[in-house]
Design an enzyme around this catalytic site. Structure first.
Site, short mmCIF file in Angstrom:
data_model
loop_
_atom_site.label_atom_id
_atom_site.label_comp_id
_atom_site.label_asym_id
_atom_site.label_seq_id
_atom_site.Cartn_x
_atom_site.Cartn_y
_atom_site.Cartn_z
N SER A 11 45.61 23.05 39.87
CA SER A 11 45.36 21.68 40.32
C SER A 11 45.41 21.62 41.84
O SER A 11 46.44 21.90 42.46
CB SER A 11 46.41 20.74 39.74
OG SER A 11 46.35 19.53 40.45
N HIS A 36 41.05 22.24 38.68
CA HIS A 36 41.43 20.90 38.23
C HIS A 36 41.49 19.97 39.45
O HIS A 36 42.20 20.24 40.42
CB HIS A 36 42.78 20.99 37.53
CG HIS A 36 43.22 19.72 36.88
ND1 HIS A 36 42.78 19.34 35.64
CD2 HIS A 36 44.08 18.76 37.29
CE1 HIS A 36 43.33 18.18 35.30
NE2 HIS A 36 44.14 17.81 36.30
N ASP A 38 42.26 16.14 40.67
CA ASP A 38 42.94 14.90 40.29
C ASP A 38 42.47 13.74 41.15
O ASP A 38 42.82 13.64 42.32
CB ASP A 38 44.45 15.07 40.45
CG ASP A 38 45.02 16.00 39.39
OD1 ASP A 38 44.86 15.71 38.20
OD2 ASP A 38 45.62 17.04 39.78
N MET A 40 42.65 9.87 41.95
CA MET A 40 43.59 8.74 41.75
C MET A 40 43.17 7.56 42.62
O MET A 40 42.81 7.75 43.78
CB MET A 40 45.00 9.17 42.14
CG MET A 40 45.48 10.41 41.40
SD MET A 40 47.20 10.75 41.78
CE MET A 40 47.40 12.36 41.00
N HIS A 69 39.74 15.15 36.59
CA HIS A 69 40.69 14.30 35.86
C HIS A 69 40.70 12.94 36.54
O HIS A 69 41.28 12.78 37.62
CB HIS A 69 42.06 14.99 35.91
CG HIS A 69 43.16 14.25 35.23
ND1 HIS A 69 44.49 14.60 35.35
CD2 HIS A 69 43.15 13.16 34.42
CE1 HIS A 69 45.23 13.77 34.66
NE2 HIS A 69 44.44 12.89 34.08
N MET A 71 41.97 9.51 37.13
CA MET A 71 43.09 8.57 36.94
C MET A 71 42.72 7.30 37.68
O MET A 71 43.30 6.96 38.72
CB MET A 71 44.38 9.21 37.46
CG MET A 71 44.92 10.27 36.52
SD MET A 71 46.09 11.38 37.31
CE MET A 71 44.94 12.54 38.02
N MET A 140 48.95 14.63 28.83
CA MET A 140 49.80 14.56 30.02
C MET A 140 51.24 14.88 29.62
O MET A 140 51.79 14.25 28.72
CB MET A 140 49.77 13.15 30.63
CG MET A 140 48.49 12.79 31.37
SD MET A 140 47.97 13.93 32.67
CE MET A 140 49.40 13.98 33.75
N PHE A 146 51.60 12.24 40.39
CA PHE A 146 52.17 13.16 41.38
C PHE A 146 52.33 14.57 40.80
O PHE A 146 52.57 14.72 39.60
CB PHE A 146 53.55 12.65 41.85
CG PHE A 146 53.46 11.28 42.44
CD1 PHE A 146 53.11 11.11 43.78
CD2 PHE A 146 53.68 10.15 41.65
CE1 PHE A 146 52.99 9.82 44.31
CE2 PHE A 146 53.57 8.87 42.19
CZ PHE A 146 53.23 8.70 43.52
N GLY A 148 54.51 18.25 40.89
CA GLY A 148 55.90 18.65 41.06
C GLY A 148 56.92 17.90 40.22
O GLY A 148 58.11 17.92 40.54
N ASP A 178 48.80 19.08 31.04
CA ASP A 178 48.85 18.84 32.48
C ASP A 178 50.19 18.21 32.88
O ASP A 178 50.51 17.09 32.46
CB ASP A 178 47.68 17.90 32.83
CG ASP A 178 47.55 17.64 34.33
OD1 ASP A 178 48.29 18.23 35.12
OD2 ASP A 178 46.69 16.81 34.68
N GLY A 180 54.04 19.63 35.07
CA GLY A 180 55.31 20.33 34.91
C GLY A 180 55.19 21.70 34.26
O GLY A 180 56.16 22.20 33.68
C1 DX5 Z 1 49.48 14.59 37.90
C2 DX5 Z 1 48.23 15.46 37.87
C3 DX5 Z 1 48.49 16.90 37.71
C4 DX5 Z 1 49.34 17.52 38.80
C5 DX5 Z 1 50.17 18.57 38.14
O1 DX5 Z 1 49.09 13.27 37.81
O2 DX5 Z 1 47.38 15.06 36.79
O3 DX5 Z 1 47.26 17.62 37.56
O4 DX5 Z 1 48.62 18.10 39.84
O5 DX5 Z 1 51.05 19.08 39.08
P1 DX5 Z 1 52.26 20.05 38.64
O6 DX5 Z 1 51.64 21.26 38.00
O7 DX5 Z 1 52.93 20.36 39.94
O8 DX5 Z 1 53.10 19.27 37.68
ZN ZN Z 2 45.60 16.31 36.39
#
Ligand code: DX5
Ligand code: ZN
Length: 220
Positions: A11, A36, A38, A40, A69, A71, A140, A146, A148, A178, A180
């Site tokens: 990502s 990937h 993201d 937002m 993705h 969002m 998810m 976010f 991390g 996706d 953690g």
């Molecule tokens: C969160 C994103 C993820 C994010 C995952 O909203 O959809 O794709 O980048 O990040 P990690 O792998 O650090 O949890």
């Molecule tokens: Zn994502």
């Protein structure tokens, strides 16, 4: 893209944003299967990232399929823009639109792979009457917004249930997870049935991207 599951989708959210092109090329060389991305909007999730402009700027610099993705609220408004920008896989959130079927149909009409994403609390039942239309489901395993964050472990039985349903209904739908994902949670989601692992921190947060990707692909 290798056909060895699980596929690994780094990502970009955790990359160095001042060097996006180099970061994308580095994960491609390191053996990533998908990139990937993201997107937002600051409304559906409490964060703002990038849109089609950044995606189209990166498109000429890699052969990696772009896994976008979305969002954003009412994602059906922007599907054409993201397809045009170079998305290969497009996923919309079930919670973000009352017109999920319309959105999924629009993605498929543009010749792209269509996915639906579910927040951690959203039951699988919302997919009952649309599952056969999908190329993938994105589960998810953190609250979107976010990188991390800590993996939410209830997700494991959701992945197991989804996989069981897909097998029972003989549907060739891939399961993407996706949030953690690290070496420890990768092992858990793979055994629950995940086909694609998204990883931000666990790839871009490491010095050696190739080693990070292979550790996720075959965790100890
Ligand atoms: C969160 C994103 C993820 C994010 C995952 O909203 O959809 O794709 O980048 O990040 P990690 O792998 O650090 O949890
Ligand atoms: Zn994502």
């Amino acid at each position: 893209m290798s056909n060895n599951y699980p596929l690994i989708a780094p990502s970009l959210l955790s990359a160095d944003f001042s060097r996006l092109k180099e970061e994308v090329q580095a994960v491609e060389t390191a053996g990533a299967d998908l990139l990937h991305l993201d997107v937002m909007d600051g409304v559906y999730v409490p964060n703002i990232t990038f849109g089609p402009l950044v995606i189209s700027a990166l498109r000429p610099h890699t052969k990696l399929p772009f896994d976008v993705h979305l969002m954003i609220v009412q994602p059906e408004r922007y599907i054409g823009h993201f397809a045009q920008a170079g998305a290969d896989w497009i996923c919309i959130h079930a919670e973000a639109t009352p017109h999920l079927h319309r959105g999924v149909s629009a993605i498929k009409e543009l010749g792209k792979k269509a996915g639906v994403s579910l927040n951690p609390h959203t039951p699988l039942e919302v997919l009952d009457y649309i599952l056969e239309e999908l190329d993938f489901v994105l589960i998810m395993s953190v609250n979107p917004g976010f990188g991390g964050q800590r993996f939410i472990s209830q997700t494991l039985r959701k992945i197991e249930r989804l996989k069981r349903t897909l097998v029972q209904r003989s549907l060739p739908v891939l399961v993407e997870v996706d949030g953690g994902i690290n070496e420890e949670t990768a092992a858990q989601v793979i055994s629950a049935g995940a086909d694609i692992l998204v990883a931000g921190t666990a790839v871009f947060g490491k010095k050696d991207y190739a080693q990070a990707i292979s550790a996720l692909r075959s965790p100890k």
